[in-house]
Scaffold this motif. Structure first.
Motif, short mmCIF file in Angstrom:
data_model
loop_
_atom_site.label_atom_id
_atom_site.label_comp_id
_atom_site.label_asym_id
_atom_site.label_seq_id
_atom_site.Cartn_x
_atom_site.Cartn_y
_atom_site.Cartn_z
N PHE A 1 -1.57 -3.38 0.82
CA PHE A 1 -1.14 -4.01 2.05
C PHE A 1 0.67 -4.57 2.02
N TYR A 2 0.83 -4.85 0.98
CA TYR A 2 2.30 -5.66 0.71
C TYR A 2 3.15 -4.13 0.71
N LEU A 3 2.76 -2.95 -0.12
CA LEU A 3 3.32 -2.10 -0.09
C LEU A 3 3.84 -1.06 1.67
N THR A 4 2.77 -1.11 2.08
CA THR A 4 2.58 -0.55 3.11
C THR A 4 2.76 -0.53 4.30
N SER A 5 3.10 -2.33 3.78
CA SER A 5 4.18 -3.10 5.39
C SER A 5 5.56 -2.30 4.92
N ARG A 6 6.11 -2.49 3.95
CA ARG A 6 7.04 -1.54 3.37
C ARG A 6 7.77 -0.56 3.31
N GLY A 7 6.79 0.03 4.25
CA GLY A 7 7.19 1.61 5.11
C GLY A 7 5.94 3.26 3.61
N LEU A 8 5.60 1.97 2.95
CA LEU A 8 5.01 3.14 1.53
C LEU A 8 3.74 3.78 2.34
N THR A 9 3.63 5.33 2.63
CA THR A 9 2.30 5.67 3.05
C THR A 9 1.03 4.61 1.69
N GLU A 10 -0.08 5.21 2.50
CA GLU A 10 -1.29 4.35 1.53
C GLU A 10 -1.60 5.12 -0.06
N SER B 1 5.96 -0.27 9.74
CA SER B 1 7.22 -0.79 9.26
C SER B 1 8.40 0.32 9.43
N GLU C 1 -4.48 -6.35 -0.71
CA GLU C 1 -3.36 -6.91 -0.47
C GLU C 1 -2.59 -6.28 -1.41
N GLN C 2 -2.33 -5.91 -2.60
CA GLN C 2 -1.14 -5.05 -3.10
C GLN C 2 -0.77 -3.63 -1.97
N ASP D 1 1.19 7.17 -1.09
CA ASP D 1 2.24 6.68 -2.10
C ASP D 1 2.35 5.31 -3.18
N ASP E 1 2.48 0.71 7.65
CA ASP E 1 3.60 1.19 7.27
C ASP E 1 3.97 2.10 8.42
N LEU F 1 1.65 4.72 -6.66
CA LEU F 1 2.92 3.67 -7.19
C LEU F 1 2.31 1.88 -7.73
N ILE F 2 0.80 2.44 -7.63
CA ILE F 2 0.42 0.84 -8.11
C ILE F 2 -0.09 1.79 -9.25
N PHE G 1 6.55 -12.14 3.66
CA PHE G 1 5.63 -12.78 2.87
C PHE G 1 5.32 -14.08 3.01
#
Lengths: 477, 256
Positions: A428-437, B82, A425-426, A439, B79, A443-444, B90
């Motif tokens: 997906f949240y970050l990738t949905s903002r454009g970060l590659t998996e 996006s 879930e974390q 990256d 990504d 970040l996590i 969300f």
């Protein structure tokens, strides 16, 4: 060495390509002195004689060798990996140059280049009060700011320390960690070379950090630095150490002993960022004795190595003494970080806090091995232990081995242990903002490490983030 | 073939979660400048639809097609979607401990602009965006969504939207957990963001948000299907009468 182990080692070495470029380069060296492989009383005698040591030290070394030989390999940590160490294949003493230098210009070009690449002289210019650079067995460059010298602060490599301040060394050497403490402390005592001696006079606040950098260059090298820090009453000091080594397909050994003594009302912070190549066995004993109202903080970052066994220890000897151990360990592919912490409350009204964070990736394994001991007399003590483990991937492993021995009723103990996975879930949240998996995962992990990173001087925090990035590259989720 | 005029279009989308079909053939065409709302009772599949469109790995799109600006997006990772201009606010934003709002926002914007792009304007943009949403500057150095209230999290979602400036924004239950003041601030943020060249799809159970963000088209989703479509007046009717009548209509097979 069997073919299987050799293949395994070569695989490891190839994993380290990035490490190899940035830290793992090797220098072709003509050493001033390079002993033979293996360890025996002649080697010990030779080391002591070359260093022109007083008789008590020579005797201590010989006695320590007998203890090392007699003690079996520890049954805990990772005995299987430990029993792979071929002690007869290790070089125990290599002296790169005849005389230590205090001016970079006089350091041989190949060594200077090494430390240049590692950013040492630059760091010294920018924010350090003193620098010690150890190459193999001895410190090749050492300098300290004049104003610090004038305040009576001693910061020397241990060999010079023993020569110039024999009474000080004799008074404290081996008093926090006895020769017989463990097999590797005995080995260090037998063949120690280099390391730092620091003494801060009463009431002096060393406002800028002092740093030592330990570099192993040769293959099958054993580095056995010995460090002793004494903060006299009411003084303050921050000591930083960093370590790297080239990538080889066979093993090297790093076995240090660090003794820290914080006298009444003093403050010592000891920061380590070690970034060993994956062929290093890192077996280090670190312990501090903390007297009345004094504080010691171990800030301990463990990256790299094949196996690390390291448990910084704090003994709270005087009333009101305080100790903190903040450590992180990163166990990547085929690595085992057996790291932990020990606090021993001897006096009443003492407090301690342990925060341990580990990241395991691929089939890496991180263990927390901890001891909290509260003696009968240590009333009104406070202990807090917090262990956090982050797992990346299905094969990553984390274990905790906490031990508590509490012999007093008036004790407040808090213990928390958490294991978490990098959650889908974390990600997906970050990738949905454009970060590659990749990256997002980095970040996590950086966020997970943040409570540690923010304790570091900025330059080291940046470096640590870079190292973690390196470890995370090509990670399989 | 995608409609050349549509900004966002999806056709006959089927979504499965854990092998169970949740969305059963949903189609929609959204033109630039439009605001659409999908309304529906709990469990109707409307949140699953938005998660699936954004590329959540647990929401598998079994069949159908989706186009953003004429580009097919279903083979893209989240990504990539996006960076192509799709955004999902969300319903339950995730906490990322140790990562400050500012660092996260910088990383996200950098990802959109490209690794080597200039970021010297970041601080100014970030400050202005925070200010517009009445977010206290101290939030810049707090860890992302870590210990934030429901309302704070939703504001941060809108903050991200305004900074990343997507073409198409899916807003999943953005009004849930907001008190009336927060609802106003968030709605104003959404209205400020909206313009003639982007579009919004509001996914919501209640009509509340639609008092502030006026939709052009309202769709009702039940049992994984869009069963009714109308103008803003449909939302008001749902507010008044609930979903039962739509369900009843649908059950009788007389639905629109």
């Amino acid at each position: 060495m069997s073919d299987e182990i050799r293949r395994h080692n070569e695989d490891l070495a190839s994993l380290d390509k990035d490490y190899a470029t940035r830290y793992g380069f090797q220098d072709p060296v003509n050493y001033f002195h390079k002993g033979a492989r293996g360890i025996n009383h002649e080697v010990v005698e030779m080391i002591s004689r070359m260093k022109k040591e007083p008789a008590w030290m020579t005797e201590l070394r010989h006695a320590a060798l007998d203890i090392f030989t007699a003690k079996p390999i520890p049954k805990w940590g990772n005995s299987e990996l430990l029993s792979e160490i071929d002690f007869e294949n290790i070089y125990y003493f290599m002296k790169p140059i005849e005389h230590q230098q205090s001016n970079w210009d006089n350091v041989p070009e190949y060594i200077k280049k090494t430390f240049d690449r590692l950013g040492i002289p630059e760091a010294e210019r920018k924010f350090l009060g003193g620098v010690s650079a150890q190459y193999e067995s001895e410190v090749v460059y050492h300098s300290m700011r004049e104003d610090l010298k004038k305040q009576g602060i001693i910061f020397l490599d241990m060999d010079s320390g023993l020569r110039e301040h024999p009474d000080l060394v004799k008074k404290y050497f081996g008093t926090v960690i006895s020769t017989a403490d463990n097999k590797f402390a005995a080995l260090n005592t037998a063949v120690w070379s280099g390391g730092s001696l620091i003494y801060v006079p009463p009431g002096i606040d060393v406002k800028v950090p002092l740093q030592a950098y330990f570099r192993i260059n040769a293959e099958n090298m054993g580095q056995f630095e010995r460090t002793l820090i004494i903060a006299d009453k009411g003084s303050r000091v921050h000591y930083i150490e960093g370590c790297t080594a080239p990538v080889y397909s066979t093993d090297s050994l790093h076995t240090a002993v660090v003794e820290v003594i914080a006298l009444e009302d003093s403050y010592i912070r000891y920061t380590t960022i070690q970034n060993w190549s994956r062929n290093i066995f890192n077996l280090v004993t670190k312990r501090a004795s903390v007297y009345g109202n004094a504080t010691v903080e171990w800030v301990d970052g463990n990256l790299g190595s094949r196996l690390s066994m390291k448990y910084p220890c704090i003994q709270l000897m005087g009333e009101g003494a305080r100790g903190e151990i903040l450590s992180v360990a990163f166990a990547g592919k085929d690595q085992h970080q057996d790291a932990g912490a020990k606090v021993i409350h001897v006096a009443p009204n003492t407090s301690s806090r342990i925060r341990s964070k580990s990241v395991s990736k691929d089939n890496g394994r991180a263990s927390y091995r901890g001891l909290v001991k509260v003696h009968k007399n240590a009333a009104n003590t406070k202990v807090s232990v917090e262990c956090d483990a982050l797992l990346i991937g299905e094969d990553a492993r984390s274990d905790t081995y906490p031990t508590m021995e509490v012999d007093n009723d008036q004790v407040k103990v808090e213990h928390e242990a958490r294991v978490s996975k990098v959650a889908e879930e974390q990600l997906f949240y970050l990738t949905s903002r454009g970060l590659t998996e990749d990256d997002a995962r980095l970040l996590i992990v950086n966020g997970f490490m943040e409570p540690f990173t923010k304790e570091l001087p900025l330059e080291y925090a940046v470096e640590l983030n870079r190292l973690i990035e390196l470890e995370m590259e090509g990670s399989i989720g | 073939m995608p409609d050349q005029k549509a900004l966002f279009e999806f056709n006959d989308i089927h979504v499965e979660v854990d092998g169970k079909q949740i969305v059963s053939g949903v189609s929609l065409k959204i033109l630039p400048g439009e605001i659409h709302a999908i309304m529906g009772p709990n469990g109707s599949g409307k949140s699953s639809l938005s998660n699936a469109l954004m590329g959540h790995p647990d929401y598998a799109i079994m069949s159908g097609e989706a186009f953003l600006d004429g580009r097919s997006i279903l083979s893209m990772s989240a990504d990539e979607r996006s960076r192509a201009g799709l955004y999902l606010a969300f319903q339950y934003p995730l906490a990322i401990p140790g990562v400050t709002v500012a660092n996260f926002m910088r990383a996200a914007l950098q990802a959109h602009r490209g690794k080597d792009a200039d970021m010297s304007d970041f601080r100014k943009l970030f400050k202005a965006a925070m200010k517009a949403l009445l977010i206290d500057p101290s939030f810049a150095t707090r860890y992302l969504n870590d210990g934030f209230s429901g309302g704070e999290k939703k504001r941060i979602e809108i903050l991200q939207m305004s900074m990343l400036n997507p073409k198409m924004a899916l807003l999943d239950e953005t009004d849930s957990g907001l008190d009336i003041d927060a609802l106003k601030i968030v709605s104003e943020g959404i209205n400020r963001f909206h313009n003639d060249s982007n579009a919004l799809l509001l996914v919501t159970h209640y009509q509340r948000l639609l008092n502030y963000v006026k939709p052009h088209h309202v769709h009702v989703m039940i049992h994984g299907r869009i069963v009714k479509t109308g103008g803003p007046e449909l939302a008001l009717k749902l507010e008044e009468l609930g979903y039962d009548w739509v369900e009843a209509e649908y059950a009788q097979g007389t639905g629109a």
